[in-house]
Design a protein around this motif. Structure first.
Motif, PDB file in Angstrom:
ATOM      1  N   UNK A 177       0.821  -1.215   0.000  1.00 36.97           N
ATOM      2  CA  UNK A 177       0.000   0.000   0.000  1.00 36.97           C
ATOM      3  C   UNK A 177       0.852   1.261   0.000  1.00 36.97           C
ATOM      4  N   UNK A 178       2.106   1.139   0.412  1.00 35.24           N
ATOM      5  CA  UNK A 178       3.034   2.264   0.341  1.00 35.24           C
ATOM      6  C   UNK A 178       3.883   2.215  -0.931  1.00 35.24           C
ATOM      7  N   UNK A 179       3.485   1.345  -1.847  1.00 29.68           N
ATOM      8  CA  UNK A 179       4.062   1.276  -3.199  1.00 29.68           C
ATOM      9  C   UNK A 179       5.509   0.807  -3.221  1.00 29.68           C
ATOM     10  N   UNK A 180       5.933   0.076  -2.197  1.00 28.87           N
ATOM     11  CA  UNK A 180       7.310  -0.434  -2.195  1.00 28.87           C
ATOM     12  C   UNK A 180       7.535  -1.451  -3.303  1.00 28.87           C
ATOM     13  N   UNK A 181       6.519  -2.254  -3.623  1.00 29.37           N
ATOM     14  CA  UNK A 181       6.647  -3.267  -4.672  1.00 29.37           C
ATOM     15  C   UNK A 181       6.295  -2.709  -6.048  1.00 29.37           C
TER      16      UNK A 181
END
Length: 449
Positions: A177-181
């Motif tokens: 959800x924090x766009x790390x992937x």
């Protein structure tokens, strides 16, 4: 802090979930949820244990057809110094008398899979919240029948899929959800667990001894083994599917569109029986269910998902999670994370804990002390708590009817794909188009859900 000291008045708002009609009959005391239990075998007693630790739960009644299970359950209440519940027994329909009680707000169903559909339907019609152990129904029609009654009664239904609350699963969800992937592309999960010592026993010990199954055994060998004889498919898909669905917004802006399944030959259970009990007749049984079943699903937004059912062969436990996107990947078997440009070294794995300690989900950060000692590494507390809080607040459950049916219907679809020579199967849309507008609200914060 003692897990019994549950903070009843903690902040438990649930963003985005619907408050149910006030005319429905729920807990008369907003601080107390009254539960009935249908099935108090090994899994049911796990849920009993969670309920006995809480001051905001009163277990009013229990139902089981086996005196041995009722006896164990009574001992739990005595040890906890709690009032013994009313008991219902004597036949497969004994649970209906439990459902007739007006002092029960919700029921926990933990019976063998074949009973879930009718018990859940009857509970919804009786005006009870339903918290049902995994596998909603046996056939695709069963799932539509459950949905029809939910739509008629408006009563919430929640599959008690505890892996949705596993700590690493939720940390990876937080990272996603924090766009790390980055943008998610491919996901994997499954049930990869050596169950040979569960599917067979000696009639005295539920795990690890003997080569018998059926009515003269104990535990899941009484009923679960037969499914591996009669069916070929992914007969236990929810541990992998449930968490994966949360990553890619299934039923909430995305949906599964179709699937195809493949099944290996079946040799593992025969070899196991022959090893622990040479010459035993059970080593000659033809088990329809392949030792490894692999199912691949397509999604409306273009992702692919692979699920594995692997329970007949020697192997350490793993659910085989993989979350892979344009910026990085997590693999639970490797216990590793790689984020391009942010990992310690180019093209080398980081230990997963380096990331999960930093991105531990707010829900776990807040409630870790309450989950200490709970089953399955604490996740049993979270899934039980989510159900209790939903009943208490008269809200829909975070794993709702659509989620429950979607993760469960994979079984009959997988079975049908295999029967038709690995033919793709269209995936039913239980939301009837509402998935396009619904928003993903699962565990957005530390609200307790």
């Amino acid at each position: 802090m003692d897990r019994r000291q549950f903070v009843i008045n903690s902040a438990v708002g649930l963003a985005g979930l619907t408050i149910l009609p006030s005319g429905l009959l729920f807990a008369k005391n907003a601080d107390k949820v009254r539960l009935g239990y249908i099935g108090v075998g090994l899994r049911g007693r796990n849920h009993i244990g969670e309920g006995l630790l809480r001051d905001d739960v009163e277990i009013v009644a229990i139902c089981d057809i086996q005196e041995s299970s009722l006896k164990f359950c009574r001992e739990q209440f005595v040890k906890a110094k709690k009032k013994l519940p009313a008991e219902y027994t004597g036949g497969l329909d004994a649970y209906k008398k439990l459902l007739d009680r007006k002092d029960i707000d919700g029921v926990i169903i933990a019976t063998p899979w074949q009973f879930h559909k009718d018990q859940a339907i009857d509970a919804m019609r009786a005006g009870k919240y339903v918290g049902c152990e995994v596998i909603a129904g046996i056939t695709e029609k069963d799932h539509w029948d459950i949905l029809k009654v939910h739509e008629e009664t408006k009563m919430p239904y929640m599959t008690l899929e505890n892996v949705c609350y596993r700590r690493d699963v939720m940390a990876a969800l937080n990272m996603s959800r924090q766009n790390l992937f980055g943008e998610l592309i491919h996901l994997e999960g499954g049930y990869q667990h050596d169950l040979r010592g569960v599917l067979f026993n000696d009639g005295k010990n539920p795990y690890g001894k003997g080569a018998e199954f059926g009515p003269n055994t104990v535990g899941e060998a009484q009923w679960r083994t037969q499914w591996n004889i009669d069916r070929d498919g992914d007969i236990y898909p929810t541990h992998g599917a449930g968490p994966v669905m949360n990553y890619i917004d299934i039923n909430r802006g995305n949906r599964f569109t179709n699937l195809v399944s493949f099944s290996s030959k079946s040799r593992g259970l025969n070899a196991y029986v022959d090893k622990v009990s040479p010459g035993n007749k059970n080593s000659k049984i033809h088990f329809k269910n392949g030792d490894v079943t692999t199912t691949t699903l397509n999604c409306a937004n273009g992702e692919t998902v692979t699920l594995s059912h692997d329970t007949h062969l020697p192997r350490p436990y793993s659910l085989g999670f993989r979350v892979q996107g344009t910026e990085g990947i997590w693999m639970d078997v490797a216990d590793a994370v790689y984020i391009e440009g942010k990992s310690a070294k180019y093209d080398e794995w980081d230990k997963a804990s380096l990331w999960f300690d930093k991105y531990d989900h707010p829900l776990w950060k807040k409630f870790e002390k309450y989950a200490e000692g709970a089953g399955h590494g604490g996740m049993d507390w979270f899934v039980f708590n989510a159900f209790v809080q939903s009943v208490k607040q008269k809200k829909d459950t975070p794993i709702d009817i659509y989620d429950s049916l979607t993760m469960s219907v994979i079984t009959p679809l997988s079975e049908k794909s295999l029967k038709e020579g690995n033919a793709p199967q269209a995936f039913p849309d239980f939301t009837k188009g509402k998935w396009k507008e619904r928003k993903n609200t699962f565990a957005l914060d530390d609200s307790g859900f």
